[in-house]
Design an enzyme around this catalytic site. Structure first.
Site: not given
Ligand code: 3HC
Length: 692
Positions: A66, A105, A108, A128
């Site tokens: 998400a 997400g 998912e 998450e």
């Molecule tokens: N939403 C918004 N922005 C995100 C994001 C997300 N889910 N994931 C990454 N970004 C952004 C980062 O803030 C960063 O922005 P910036 O360049 O402005 O600083 C950019 O994307 C690149 O991220 P990273 O520097 O972390 O890049 P990496 O290549 O090192 O890692 C990644 C990529 C493994 C995808 C890592 O960003 C990550 O772990 N992201 C989070 C993943 C996550 O937690 N997903 C679950 C979200 S909650 C959800 O999905 C709820 C659902 O169940 C309803």
């Protein structure tokens, strides 16, 4: 090709519709992406020429979750639930084609496709929990149905990203395809499904694995027990476990309702707010205002380390782990042999626990060589000095490095507090000198304080930041000042801990309050672990401090079975009557007036001066932003992530309350508590620390 919307395309490859998302950086499920998916799937389903549908992403990754930046705001566009329903109910087979990371997400969504293919380098997970959340789009109900309950528990409570091969083994992926050929092979896979008239598999209908866990509550108890320390203080792990419990015991739709309810609860929790803040704080720390992204980097192909002690050896392992050769220089052969032996033993221990293979042990130890000649550093691109904290020794080393190292090589010191400008001053290339402050044990601890001196060049900073990421560290750029950011703030807490003991609190009272706050241990337990005799010299000891007396009594910490605490044979700590007497004798000797110190006071005295010191650091521009301080404290000092860090926590208490307390302490106990000018300013202007 039809552009569905700015981030979604739909093309027809023969009889296979291909929906392509392109929403950099990580194809997160923003309003645009959700709407694009909804409209794209609708168009593909409605198109009579399409017999199957492939969902694929452009750029570095499949949908990574998400869009966290949208949390808390009003939901625009199609809901994720609508998208998923459309995919799952599609009368044509839907295939998710995965590269990069399918997370949260994103996974998912993929779990609502009828089939999933992935390239071997892909990773899949529901992380998450690390944001204080749980998968809120059916993941808690679908993952256990695919992967089984134990695997789902492990993945969802750790947030781990499983490699594609493992995902294939657990049934999360149906087929691995060749790297670089994802699109064509996913289309071929979809075409084959149609040709062979394969069923439209809905994960939600597959109950075999969840039913197998029914009537086995011990599966859940085991997970709770095994992770009790890790889960302490966090809300999300238990909420994830409960959702999986619902998947086991309830029909799919009812399980979804439990997921929705618990998602709402964790989403509005203070723990999740702090954890989400921490995610962005860590990424923000990489952004250095005067070091642009296109700053030229110095290629680091070989590293030199001076000092084969615990620190030098730990640092060397970081580089060998990512395939960078390292030469360690020592003055004494015995120390060098011992240091290399410790490194080998560390790797072998990791291998014996299954962390790495025997071949990796060989490979990594093979990358680390030793030398007693500083000239061995002539061809390294980076040298890190890790010897005693003595300015004269460091200056001598840097004078030699200046003569030996090739032009352009980075000359780094691992000092934890000495003046790096002074060290740089002995070289003719201060622009190449930087601090790389690793934390012990250096092969384990995540934090790297990168210390910028007056003349450090942008290239040296940019290269150090990038290298930190390459070796898996969380880097924070700080300025030169005694103790830098982390230890300088720690100094405040340590001082108050010692003073509180002289006022009537016992070490275990102070430790308990800080442990309950969420630290892994309090300052006195920490001293016992590290050894009370660090920096203590027997010959000079004259019983002037509590520590002197304890060390003189051979209570030098856990290693001697006693320190501030008494320890049993399993190293379990008990409050010590001996220590209590030593403290009481000191109180009598100094004429102090002991009193009952409340837990509230212990916490405020320990934490508020830390916040105040953080503000002084910002005032002096030794940290770029308040959130950088929080990143330091979370990754180097065990500050609980669900409390954000000292500056975030200060905002939760309220800057005005912090100021009021500091003034109260100042009036009672003097100028050690003098509020930082920036604290006064933030309060006067009605700002938050987070805005700094
Ligand atoms: N939403 C918004 N922005 C995100 C994001 C997300 N889910 N994931 C990454 N970004 C952004 C980062 O803030 C960063 O922005 P910036 O360049 O402005 O600083 C950019 O994307 C690149 O991220 P990273 O520097 O972390 O890049 P990496 O290549 O090192 O890692 C990644 C990529 C493994 C995808 C890592 O960003 C990550 O772990 N992201 C989070 C993943 C996550 O937690 N997903 C679950 C979200 S909650 C959800 O999905 C709820 C659902 O169940 C309803």
């Amino acid at each position: 090709m039809t552009a569905i919307n700015p981030v979604t395309d739909l093309t027809l490859d023969g009889d296979v519709a291909v929906i392509t998302l392109n929403s950099p950086p990580v194809n997160a499920l923003s309003a645009n992406v959700r709407q694009g998916l909804y409209d794209g799937f609708k168009a593909a389903i409605d198109d009579p020429a399409a017999k199957a549908i492939v969902l694929i992403c452009d750029g570095r990754t499949f949908i990574a979750g998400a869009d966290i930046t949208e949390f808390g705001g009003a939901m625009a566009g199609a809901s994720l639930f609508d998208v998923q329903t459309m995919m799952e109910n599609s009368p044509k087979p839907v295939v998710a084609a995965i590269h990069g990371t399918a997370l949260g997400g994103g996974l998912e969504v993929a779990l609502c496709a009828h089939y999933r293919v992935a390239v071997p380098s892909a990773r899949l997970g529901l992380p998450e929990v690390n944001l204080g959340l749980l998968p809120g789009a059916g993941g808690t109900q679908r993952l256990p149905r695919v992967a089984g309950v134990e695997k789902a528990l492990e993945m969802m409570t750790s947030g781990r990203h499983a490699p594609a091969k493992e995902a294939l083994e657990m049934g999360l992926v149906d087929e691995l395809v060749e790297e670089g050929k994802l699109k064509e092979q996913a289309i071929a896979f979809a075409r084959k499904l149609v040709a062979e008239n394969k069923p439209l598999v809905k994960v939600r209908d597959n109950n075999t694995k969840v039913e197998a866990a029914r009537g086995h509550p011990e599966i859940f108890e085991n997970c709770r027990k095994a992770n009790a320390r890790k889960f302490r203080g966090y809300k999300a792990p238990e909420a994830n476990i409960k959702c999986i419990g619902a998947a086991v015991n309830l029909p799919f739709e009812e399980g979804l309702a439990v997921e929705r309810k618990l998602f709402g609860e964790v989403m509005s929790s203070s723990e999740s707010a702090a954890q989400r803040y921490s995610f962005f704080a860590e990424r923000q720390a990489n952004k250095i205002p005067d070091v642009p992204d296109d700053t030229p980097l110095i290629p680091i192909k070989k590293v030199g380390i001076i000092g084969a002690g615990t620190m030098g050896g730990g640092i060397a392992m970081n580089f060998a782990n990512v395939g960078i050769p390292v030469v360690i220089v020592e003055v004494q052969e015995a120390a060098l042999t011992r240091g290399l032996g410790v490194i080998k033993a560390n790797y072998e221990r990791t291998a014996s626990r299954g962390g790495i293979t025997a071949q990796q042990v060989e490979q990594r130890t093979g990358l680390i060589t030793g030398s007693m000649d500083m000239n061995a550093l002539a061809d390294v691109d980076l040298v890190i000095e890790a010897v005693f904290e003595r300015m004269d020794i460091k200056k001598d080393i840097f004078t030699k490095l200046d003569a030996i190292c090739k032009p352009g090589a980075i000359l780094a010191t691992n000092t934890s507090g000495l003046n790096i400008d002074e060290i740089a001053s002995v070289t003719k290339r201060p622009e190449s000198v930087i601090g790389l402050h690793f934390f012990s044990p250096a092969n384990v601890m995540k934090l790297l304080e990168i210390v910028r001196a007056d003349h450090t060049s942008a290239s040296v900073i940019a290269t150090s930041m990038k290298l930190a990421k390459q070796i898996g560290k969380v880097a924070v750029l700080v300025g030169v000042c005694p103790g830098f950011v982390g230890n300088r703030i720690l100094g405040q807490r340590q001082r108050e801990a010692q003073k509180l003991v002289m006022e009537g609190a016992m070490p275990w009272d102070v430790d308990r309050v800080l442990y309950d706050f969420g630290f892994p241990m309090g300052p006195f337990a920490m001293s016992d672990l590290a050894g009370l005799d660090i920096g203590w010299v027997k010959e000079k000891s004259n019983g002037e401090s509590i520590r002197d007396v304890l060390c003189e009594a051979d209570r030098r910490g856990q290693k001697t079975g006693a320190g501030y605490y008494d320890y049993d044979e399993n190293r379990v700590a008990k409050p010590s009557p001996f220590t209590e007497k030593v403290i009481n004798d000191f109180i009598v000797k100094t004429g102090a007036n002991p009193r009952k110190v409340s837990d509230e006071e212990i916490l405020e005295r320990a934490i508020y001066p830390m916040i105040n010191e953080g503000l002084k650091i910002l005032e002096e521009k030794k940290a770029i932003r308040a959130s950088d301080i929080d990143v330091v404290w979370q990754n180097g000092y065990g500050w609980p992530v669900y409390r954000g860090g000292p500056m975030w926590y200060g905002d939760q208490i309220g800057p005005a309350k912090v100021l009021e307390k500091m003034k109260e302490f100042q009036a009672k106990m003097g100028d050690q508590f003098k509020p930082a000018a920036l604290l006064e300013k933030v309060v006067a202007e009605g700002k938050t620390f987070g805005s700094l």
